[in-house]
Design a protein around this motif. Structure first.
Motif, PDB file in Angstrom:
ATOM      1  N   ASN A  25       7.457   2.458   9.597  1.00 35.66           N
ATOM      2  CA  ASN A  25       7.027   2.236   8.135  1.00 35.66           C
ATOM      3  C   ASN A  25       7.829   3.051   7.280  1.00 35.66           C
ATOM      4  O   ASN A  25       8.377   2.440   6.158  1.00 35.66           O
ATOM      5  N   GLN A  29      10.582   1.535   4.446  1.00 34.52           N
ATOM      6  CA  GLN A  29      10.516   1.847   2.882  1.00 34.52           C
ATOM      7  C   GLN A  29      11.766   2.467   2.416  1.00 34.52           C
ATOM      8  O   GLN A  29      11.970   2.450   1.183  1.00 34.52           O
ATOM      9  N   MET A  38       8.762  -7.252  -0.110  1.00 38.37           N
ATOM     10  CA  MET A  38       7.337  -6.565  -0.136  1.00 38.37           C
ATOM     11  C   MET A  38       6.728  -7.205  -1.333  1.00 38.37           C
ATOM     12  O   MET A  38       7.292  -7.621  -2.503  1.00 38.37           O
ATOM     13  N   TYR A  42       3.735  -3.147  -4.226  1.00 40.80           N
ATOM     14  CA  TYR A  42       4.320  -2.213  -3.059  1.00 40.80           C
ATOM     15  C   TYR A  42       5.576  -1.710  -3.532  1.00 40.80           C
ATOM     16  O   TYR A  42       5.868  -0.497  -3.707  1.00 40.80           O
ATOM     17  N   GLN A  43       6.350  -2.681  -4.235  1.00 47.66           N
ATOM     18  CA  GLN A  43       7.663  -2.143  -4.763  1.00 47.66           C
ATOM     19  C   GLN A  43       7.613  -1.114  -5.879  1.00 47.66           C
ATOM     20  O   GLN A  43       8.258  -0.119  -5.763  1.00 47.66           O
ATOM     21  N   THR A  96      -0.650   9.904  -3.216  1.00 52.74           N
ATOM     22  CA  THR A  96      -1.357   8.287  -2.853  1.00 52.74           C
ATOM     23  C   THR A  96      -2.545   8.338  -3.607  1.00 52.74           C
ATOM     24  O   THR A  96      -2.733   7.077  -4.506  1.00 52.74           O
TER      25      THR A  96
END
Length: 130
Positions: A25, A29, A38, A42-43, A96
């Motif tokens: 992952n 990324q 994506m 997400y981008q 996050t």
């Protein structure tokens, strides 16, 4: 040195698989072509992530993978690597939550990281690591 319980190999192996998926992952990324494929949300999240959070993400997954490899090799340094990974997971979780809020995957990453560190300390106390 004491012989580990058979579950040791299963837990360490599953932990390694989990962290290798995290490494994949991370690498994905870091690839601009992959990120372009994506969803837009997400981008935006990846583009807005500060350098410290990206570094924490890398330390979390690669440190976790290293820790699980060291567990499988029955080395005491596994505990240190998994502690670093857990700390980095904590930093990643903070970032996050600040951006997208608490997600089940965020909680799961923290739970797995804490469980692997805890299990490594049990393995060390049990004399399974040298």
């Amino acid at each position: 040195m004491a012989k580990p319980h058979f579950s040791f190999w299963i837990i360490a192996g599953l932990g390694l698989a989990w962290n290798l998926m995290g490494c994949l992952n991370f690498v994905t990324q870091m690839n601009p072509d992959a990120v372009a494929q994506m969803p837009e949300l997400y981008q935006l999240i990846i583009a807005a992530r500060p350098l410290w959070a990206t570094l924490a993400f890398g330390f979390a997954v690669f440190g976790g993978a290293l820790g699980c490899i060291l567990l499988l090799l029955r080395r005491r340094m596994a505990t240190v690597a998994l502690a670093v990974s857990l700390l980095a997971i904590g930093l990643t979780v903070v970032q996050t939550i600040a951006v997208v809020g608490m997600a089940p995957s965020t909680f799961l990453a923290l739970l797995v990281g804490a469980a692997l560190f805890w299990y490594a300390t049990i393995a060390q106390r049990s004399g399974w690591l040298r």
